[in-house]
Design an enzyme around this catalytic site. Structure first.
Site, mmCIF file in Angstrom:
data_model
loop_
_atom_site.group_PDB
_atom_site.id
_atom_site.type_symbol
_atom_site.label_atom_id
_atom_site.label_comp_id
_atom_site.label_asym_id
_atom_site.label_seq_id
_atom_site.Cartn_x
_atom_site.Cartn_y
_atom_site.Cartn_z
ATOM 1 N N ALA A 29 0.862 -1.191 0.000
ATOM 2 C CA ALA A 29 0.000 0.000 0.000
ATOM 3 C C ALA A 29 0.898 1.241 0.000
ATOM 4 O O ALA A 29 0.799 2.120 0.862
ATOM 5 C CB ALA A 29 -0.965 -0.003 1.185
ATOM 6 N N HIS A 31 3.066 4.628 -0.617
ATOM 7 C CA HIS A 31 2.769 6.048 -0.799
ATOM 8 C C HIS A 31 4.091 6.798 -0.937
ATOM 9 O O HIS A 31 5.164 6.177 -0.922
ATOM 10 C CB HIS A 31 1.930 6.581 0.376
ATOM 11 C CG HIS A 31 2.503 6.208 1.717
ATOM 12 N ND1 HIS A 31 3.658 6.770 2.211
ATOM 13 C CD2 HIS A 31 2.095 5.313 2.643
ATOM 14 C CE1 HIS A 31 3.920 6.256 3.400
ATOM 15 N NE2 HIS A 31 2.999 5.353 3.682
ATOM 16 N N GLY A 33 5.805 8.431 1.064
ATOM 17 C CA GLY A 33 6.768 8.181 2.149
ATOM 18 C C GLY A 33 7.678 7.008 1.789
ATOM 19 O O GLY A 33 8.917 7.104 1.907
ATOM 20 N N HIS A 34 7.100 5.913 1.314
ATOM 21 C CA HIS A 34 7.912 4.750 0.921
ATOM 22 C C HIS A 34 8.842 5.118 -0.243
ATOM 23 O O HIS A 34 10.005 4.708 -0.268
ATOM 24 C CB HIS A 34 7.004 3.604 0.453
ATOM 25 C CG HIS A 34 6.138 3.012 1.522
ATOM 26 N ND1 HIS A 34 4.774 3.144 1.521
ATOM 27 C CD2 HIS A 34 6.443 2.272 2.621
ATOM 28 C CE1 HIS A 34 4.266 2.514 2.560
ATOM 29 N NE2 HIS A 34 5.252 1.986 3.253
ATOM 30 N N GLY A 144 11.267 4.730 7.919
ATOM 31 C CA GLY A 144 10.645 6.047 8.079
ATOM 32 C C GLY A 144 10.563 6.442 9.552
ATOM 33 O O GLY A 144 10.284 5.603 10.411
ATOM 34 N N GLN A 150 9.573 2.079 16.242
ATOM 35 C CA GLN A 150 10.009 0.932 15.433
ATOM 36 C C GLN A 150 11.446 1.142 14.944
ATOM 37 O O GLN A 150 12.286 0.239 15.009
ATOM 38 C CB GLN A 150 9.052 0.775 14.247
ATOM 39 C CG GLN A 150 9.561 -0.137 13.144
ATOM 40 C CD GLN A 150 8.527 -0.383 12.078
ATOM 41 O OE1 GLN A 150 7.610 -1.158 12.287
ATOM 42 N NE2 GLN A 150 8.663 0.246 10.914
ATOM 43 N N SER A 182 0.784 7.622 5.488
ATOM 44 C CA SER A 182 0.658 6.287 6.058
ATOM 45 C C SER A 182 -0.264 5.470 5.163
ATOM 46 O O SER A 182 -1.226 6.009 4.604
ATOM 47 C CB SER A 182 0.042 6.398 7.461
ATOM 48 O OG SER A 182 -0.437 5.133 7.876
ATOM 49 N N SER A 183 0.018 4.177 5.073
ATOM 50 C CA SER A 183 -0.855 3.303 4.268
ATOM 51 C C SER A 183 -2.269 3.319 4.829
ATOM 52 O O SER A 183 -3.246 3.144 4.103
ATOM 53 C CB SER A 183 -0.320 1.875 4.280
ATOM 54 O OG SER A 183 1.011 1.878 3.835
ATOM 55 N N ARG A 184 -2.379 3.522 6.150
ATOM 56 C CA ARG A 184 -3.704 3.494 6.775
ATOM 57 C C ARG A 184 -4.565 4.689 6.383
ATOM 58 O O ARG A 184 -5.785 4.641 6.542
ATOM 59 C CB ARG A 184 -3.560 3.449 8.303
ATOM 60 C CG ARG A 184 -2.984 2.136 8.811
ATOM 61 C CD ARG A 184 -2.722 2.186 10.294
ATOM 62 N NE ARG A 184 -1.901 1.081 10.733
ATOM 63 C CZ ARG A 184 -2.353 -0.111 11.116
ATOM 64 N NH1 ARG A 184 -3.639 -0.331 11.121
ATOM 65 N NH2 ARG A 184 -1.524 -1.058 11.489
HETATM 66 O O1 PAF Z 1 6.788 -0.422 8.949
HETATM 67 C C1 PAF Z 1 6.376 -1.436 8.359
HETATM 68 O O2 PAF Z 1 5.825 -1.361 7.256
HETATM 69 C C2 PAF Z 1 6.573 -2.796 9.005
HETATM 70 O O3 PAF Z 1 6.453 -2.720 10.387
HETATM 71 C C3 PAF Z 1 7.887 -3.498 8.590
HETATM 72 C C4 PAF Z 1 9.114 -2.731 9.058
HETATM 73 C C5 PAF Z 1 7.921 -3.644 7.074
HETATM 74 C C6 PAF Z 1 7.930 -4.890 9.221
HETATM 75 O O4 PAF Z 1 6.854 -5.662 8.825
#
Ligand code: PAF
Length: 256
Positions: A29, A31, A33-34, A144, A150, A182-184
């Site tokens: 998903a 966006h 950001g990715h 990110g 995380q 965010s994907s959400r």
């Molecule tokens: O941030 C995410 O999309 C996930 O937590 C990750 C780092 C790909 C691990 O599944």
């Protein structure tokens, strides 16, 4: 772009290359950001590998896993256009051939903030990331800073297990009204989408965490937490309720 649908296809691909590898792990998903992470990885490495794997182990609620957006076709198109060299798309059976019996965990930081509201979430994240790093064996890993906790926990994992990988945090990409990408966000209805920008706006306030929490509640958010720690203010909120609840997180640097 090579599409690698199993660990063995990934190994065959790697055998032909001695290049420096920048790795961007994702759950799809995609966006902007990715794509910013991909762009940075392209600038700093000979090759870029992206993974898409919606990791069941990091979801504490079945509804959240079921609702997570899956957009493989458009993700592939976007990654191809962004100049990614290889996309790793493993299955759950391939990633968890051990049935999820072997895991990696951390305490106490993984139990604070998002970990307090989502028990086992970071165990799932750290476990899958260790598996992915062992498979991809990148030179640099790009994460990110929206998911700051995380990012910190994965940095700690890499150090604790002596992995020779540079972990690079990339600043959060935002929509014009400040909402963190965010994907959400795809799941927000137009009215929720308008309200969602209030999270970033209020996190930047010079007032106390308690005041920010109260203002978020007035805006109709369910507030999981607002916490200031080590020069950053972290917030997690929900919009909607029950199985349709959408959880948003963000963090901002706070000047002392
Ligand atoms: O941030 C995410 O999309 C996930 O937590 C990750 C780092 C790909 C691990 O599944």
């Amino acid at each position: 772009m090579k599409i690698l649908r199993s660990p063995s296809e990934l190994r065959t691909y790697q055998a032909k290359s001695s290049a420096s590898v920048g790795f961007v792990p994702t759950m799809g998903a995609l966006h902007r950001g990715h794509l910013t992470l991909v762009e940075r990885a392209r600038q700093e490495n000979d090759e870029v590998v992206v993974s898409i794997f919606v990791n069941p182990l990091q979801f504490d609620q079945a509804a959240d896993l079921g609702n997570y957006p899956r957009t493989e076709e458009s993700d592939v198109t976007a990654l191809e256009a962004a100049g990614v060299h290889a996309l790793f798309l493993p299955t759950e059976a391939q990633m968890y051939g051990d049935g999820g019996q072997y895991t990696v965990d951390e305490a106490p930081f993984s139990q604070a903030l998002c970990g307090a509201d989502r028990p086992g979430h970071f165990k799932g994240v750290l476990t899958v990331v260790l598996k992915l790093l062992n498979l991809v064996r990148p030179t640099r890993l790009y994460l990110g800073e929206k998911d700051y906790q995380q990012y910190q926990l994965i940095k700690g994992l890499v150090e604790a297990f002596f992995l020779e990988i540079d972990v690079i945090g990339v600043p959060t990409q935002r929509e014009p009204d400040g909402l963190a990408m965010s994907s959400r966000n795809q799941r927000l209805n137009p009215e929720q989408r308008q309200r969602a920008a209030g999270l970033y706006r209020l996190l930047q306030s010079a007032d106390s965490d308690a005041w920010v929490t109260a203002e978020l509640v007035k805006l109709g958010f369910i507030v999981d937490y607002v916490v200031t720690k080590d020069g950053r203010r972290f917030g997690a909120v929900q919009l909607g309720s029950g199985n349709q609840a959408i959880r948003l997180i963000d963090n901002v640097r706070i000047s002392a």
